[in-house]
Write an enzyme that holds these catalytic residues in place. Structure first.
Site, mmCIF file in Angstrom:
data_model
loop_
_atom_site.group_PDB
_atom_site.id
_atom_site.type_symbol
_atom_site.label_atom_id
_atom_site.label_comp_id
_atom_site.label_asym_id
_atom_site.label_seq_id
_atom_site.Cartn_x
_atom_site.Cartn_y
_atom_site.Cartn_z
ATOM 1 N N HIS A 122 0.815 -1.220 0.000
ATOM 2 C CA HIS A 122 0.000 0.000 0.000
ATOM 3 C C HIS A 122 0.842 1.259 0.000
ATOM 4 O O HIS A 122 1.900 1.337 0.617
ATOM 5 C CB HIS A 122 -0.946 -0.002 1.203
ATOM 6 C CG HIS A 122 -0.239 -0.083 2.531
ATOM 7 N ND1 HIS A 122 0.258 1.020 3.181
ATOM 8 C CD2 HIS A 122 0.056 -1.147 3.312
ATOM 9 C CE1 HIS A 122 0.810 0.661 4.323
ATOM 10 N NE2 HIS A 122 0.717 -0.661 4.422
ATOM 11 N N ASP A 123 0.370 2.248 -0.734
ATOM 12 C CA ASP A 123 0.935 3.607 -0.770
ATOM 13 C C ASP A 123 2.337 3.674 -1.371
ATOM 14 O O ASP A 123 3.025 4.681 -1.219
ATOM 15 C CB ASP A 123 0.950 4.231 0.638
ATOM 16 C CG ASP A 123 -0.430 4.250 1.274
ATOM 17 O OD1 ASP A 123 -1.308 4.948 0.743
ATOM 18 O OD2 ASP A 123 -0.638 3.538 2.278
ATOM 19 N N GLY A 140 5.054 -1.083 2.802
ATOM 20 C CA GLY A 140 4.224 0.081 2.545
ATOM 21 C C GLY A 140 5.021 1.376 2.457
ATOM 22 O O GLY A 140 6.092 1.517 3.047
#
Length: 260
Positions: A122-123, A140
């Site tokens: 994520h991200d 992440g």
């Protein structure tokens, strides 16, 4: 030509497929997924939304794209994955959407090769023309510049940055920022081991540019100088080299410790 969807595949009503998209056997394309022209999905791929995919991407088989972030703080908020053009995702690649507290968007640029079992968490932000070899993993919030190579089983700690043209060796674990042009090899945690000279030559860097980058590397890693002293030396070298200037800007803009 309109999309070609295998009879066993499921494309939900909220999905949008561009021209000449091919969806293979047993795929699932979910709501709020936008797929650009010319993309191809091999068997057993899944894409969850919100996800936007550019044109001419290939998902070879068993890819899981746009899944929920693997973050306990995620509470179902709207978060996204945005993928550019002409990327190749090999077998069992996983790419997750962002998180509400991390900016909300995971991004993958153009012309990248993500080989089997690679993971983009994520991200993360991945640039252009990168190669992630088998089982390479980003935690992440990792940022990866253009033309980066992650060798097999390499792992990058959350919030780290990998500068453009860096090379991360097989099995190396990265727990700090890696400046542009630098090679990292396994030694417990990964450690700098020179510059990526061969990669730079292949991308058209001439001898003068490479020599300037080598001088910058020596100033940063081989002289025994403190980071502040190395910065001062790099500032001198940057006056005659755009590449050294880019390296210095990378260092100055970091939040995590530099890998040294």
């Amino acid at each position: 030509m309109s999309a070609i969807v295998h009879p066993s595949a499921v494309v939900e009503k909220g999905a949008s497929l561009g021209n000449e998209v091919r969806v293979g056997a047993f795929c699932h394309i979910g709501n709020d997924v936008v797929v650009g022209d010319g993309c191809e999905f091999g068997p057993h791929c899944s894409v969850a939304g919100p996800t936007t995919i550019g044109r001419d991407n290939r998902f070879i088989g068993h890819c899981a794209i746009g899944g929920e972030p693997q973050d306990k703080k995620f509470a179902g908020e709207r978060v996204e994955l945005v993928i550019g053009d002409r990327n190749t995702f090999r077998e069992f690649v996983t790419v997750n959407r962002g998180t509400g507290t991390g900016g909300g968007i995971t991004r993958v640029g153009d012309d990248n090769w993500l080989l089997a079992y690679t993971h983009v968490a994520h991200d993360c932000v991945v640039g252009n023309q990168c190669v992630f070899s088998n089982n390479a993993t980003l935690a992440g919030h990792v940022t990866v510049g253009d033309h980066v190579i992650l060798s097999g089983f390499a792992g990058v700690h959350q919030f780290c940055r990998i500068g453009a043209h860096a090379f991360i060796g097989m099995g190396a674990f990265v727990n700090g920022d890696v400046p542009p042009f630098v090679m990292v090899a396994q030694d417990g945690y990964g450690r700098p081991r020179g510059i990526n000279s061969e990669g730079l030559k292949r991308r058209g860097f001439d001898a003068t540019r490479i020599a300037a980058i080598k001088r910058a590397y020596r100033a940063l890693y081989m002289g025994g100088a403190s980071l502040d002293e190395a910065r001062a030396k790099l500032a001198e070298l940057a006056a005659d080299s755009d590449d050294v200037r880019a390296l210095l800007e990378f260092i100055d803009n970091g939040e995590r410790p530099l890998l040294r």
